[in-house]
Design an enzyme around this catalytic site. Structure first.
Site, PDB file in Angstrom:
ATOM      1  CD  GLU A   1       3.237  22.851  -3.090  1.00 14.68           C
ATOM      2  OE1 GLU A   1       2.112  23.211  -2.672  1.00 14.68           O
ATOM      3  OE2 GLU A   1       4.189  22.566  -2.337  1.00 14.68           O
TER       4      GLU A   1
ATOM      5  NE  ARG B   1      -1.396  12.054   2.551  1.00  9.76           N
ATOM      6  CZ  ARG B   1      -2.214  11.118   2.073  1.00  9.76           C
ATOM      7  NH1 ARG B   1      -3.003  10.446   2.893  1.00  9.76           N
ATOM      8  NH2 ARG B   1      -2.210  10.847   0.784  1.00  9.76           N
TER       9      ARG B   1
ATOM     10  CD1 TRP C   1       8.806  21.049   2.744  1.00 10.59           C
ATOM     11  CD2 TRP C   1       8.722  21.189   4.959  1.00 10.59           C
ATOM     12  NE1 TRP C   1       9.006  19.796   3.225  1.00 10.59           N
ATOM     13  CE2 TRP C   1       8.963  19.847   4.603  1.00 10.59           C
ATOM     14  CE3 TRP C   1       8.630  21.519   6.329  1.00 10.59           C
ATOM     15  CZ2 TRP C   1       9.112  18.827   5.546  1.00 10.59           C
ATOM     16  CZ3 TRP C   1       8.774  20.500   7.258  1.00 10.59           C
ATOM     17  CH2 TRP C   1       9.016  19.177   6.866  1.00 10.59           C
TER      18      TRP C   1
ATOM     19  CB  CYS D   1      -1.056  16.324   1.727  1.00  3.67           C
ATOM     20  SG  CYS D   1       0.497  16.938   2.418  1.00  3.67           S
TER      21      CYS D   1
END
Length: 367
Positions: free
Chosen positions: A249, A74, A244, A71
């Site tokens: 992506e 973070r 979000w 991720c």
């Protein structure tokens, strides 16, 4: 008896370090820490397991986000909202908790990072806990047709499962799938998500009007639901969570991947690009403008999203904060680099240890 003792020892071996780290971060005293460890030790000895307090669950879930090697977002781990749904015992109660999650996380576009935690698996040989069959709470269906796949090819299996349970989709490229939920050994049940809860964004481009002709859209919140959460040796088999979207992506993966919506040829067409030669870099040009369209559309329609350059800078701040806290930043480089222009970010030029720290999230097929 020996096997049971080994299982209990393994659980204690994970519970104690978690309590020590968690309580230290929460500023609790050594006596509070030792008293809690003694309480957990007794519980595991009598019942074979233990139960997290709400504070342990909340901080443990935040730590799991902080430890998520894949991720890039973070920096915001401390802002996670935790919905404790461990009391849910039926699929109906699960569905209501998930509807609350979608509504609260969406927040009319001002996305809130959130996790909903259901009852855990109660140890080796015990009945399974709550289970969500969907990979994400909100996702579009994929249909096999005579003319090829309509919708999201990644959803073929879950769509077929929904249909086998009696769900009828409209057959469009953007049908929101129902939730497929299961408590313990019960048969799975499907639940239509109330349409008012799912915020969707129509994709347009600030300069290329013809992009709107593609009739693309995407949902506002990515709520991952095919991972389990492990905190202090306790496995929460259903713990959907969200931040979000980072624009790539959607624009560089969901829309662009050949195994997904495969939109680059159509974007190139509306842009009038020469697709006969790879050397024309038509894919790259189409990819950039598709990502521009995604970011523009979310921002114009008031839905939180981050571009990959900003996300990389935020990750840099996360690294700096973790260094001040004397914590090593672990990471999976192959996931942290964005799929668009990765070499323009500092992450591309860094090395990260991919060591897995606990608490953490794990894909169910990693069990």
């Amino acid at each position: 008896m020996k096997e049971m003792q080994e299982v209990q020892d393994q659980l204690l071996d994970k519970a104690v370090p978690f309590i020590r780290e968690c309580y230290a971060e929460l500023g609790k005293s050594e006596s509070e820490m030792e008293a809690r460890i003694a309480e957990i030790t007794r519980s595991i000895g009598y019942k074979g397991t233990y139960e997290h307090t709400l504070q342990e669950l909340e901080h443990g879930a935040k730590m799991a986000w902080r430890n998520s090697n894949r991720c890039i977002g973070r920096l915001f781990w401390e802002t996670l909202t935790v919905q404790d749904a461990r009391h849910a015992t039926t699929e109906d109660e699960m569905a209501q908790a998930l509807f609350r999650h979608i509504e609260t996380a969406t927040n009319d576009g001002k996305i809130r990072p959130m996790i909903t935690v259901f009852s855990p698996v109660q140890g080796a040989g015990a009945a399974p806990g709550a289970f969500i069959h969907n990979a994400q709470l909100i996702r579009y269906a994929g249909y096999e047709t005579e003319d090829g796949i309509v919708g999201d090819p990644a959803s073929l299996q879950i769509t077929a499962m929904c249909q086998s349970l009696g769900w009828l989709g409209a057959g469009t490229p953007f049908d929101v799938l129902p939730l497929v939920l299961q408590m313990g050994n019960n048969a799975p049940k499907f639940y239509e998500i109330p349409s008012g809860l799912v915020k969707e964004v129509a994709i347009t481009h600030p300069d290329i009007a013809a992009m709107a002709d593609l009739r693309l859209q995407w949902y506002a919140v990515p709520i991952v639901s095919n991972m389990y959460l492990e905190i202090g040796g306790i496995h929460y088999s259903a713990a959907p969570f969200n931040g979000w979207y980072m624009g790539t992506e959607i624009g560089a993966r969901n829309f662009a991947d050949e195994a997904r919506y495969n939109m680059l040829p159509r974007v190139a067409e509306v842009m009038g690009l020469d697709t006969r030669r790879d050397a024309s870099l038509w894919k790259d040009r189409a990819l950039v403008e598709l990502n521009v369209a995604v970011l523009h559309s979310f921002q114009q329609q008031g839905v939180a999203i981050v571009d990959h350059h900003t996300a990389a800078r935020q990750f840099k701040r996360f690294e700096e904060k973790e260094e001040k806290a004397s914590r090593e930043v672990t990471g999976d480089w192959t996931w942290l680099i964005p799929p668009l222009s990765p070499a323009t970010t500092h992450i591309f030029h860094q090395h990260y240890s991919n060591e897995v720290k606990l608490p953490n999230f794990f894909y169910r097929d990693e069990e």
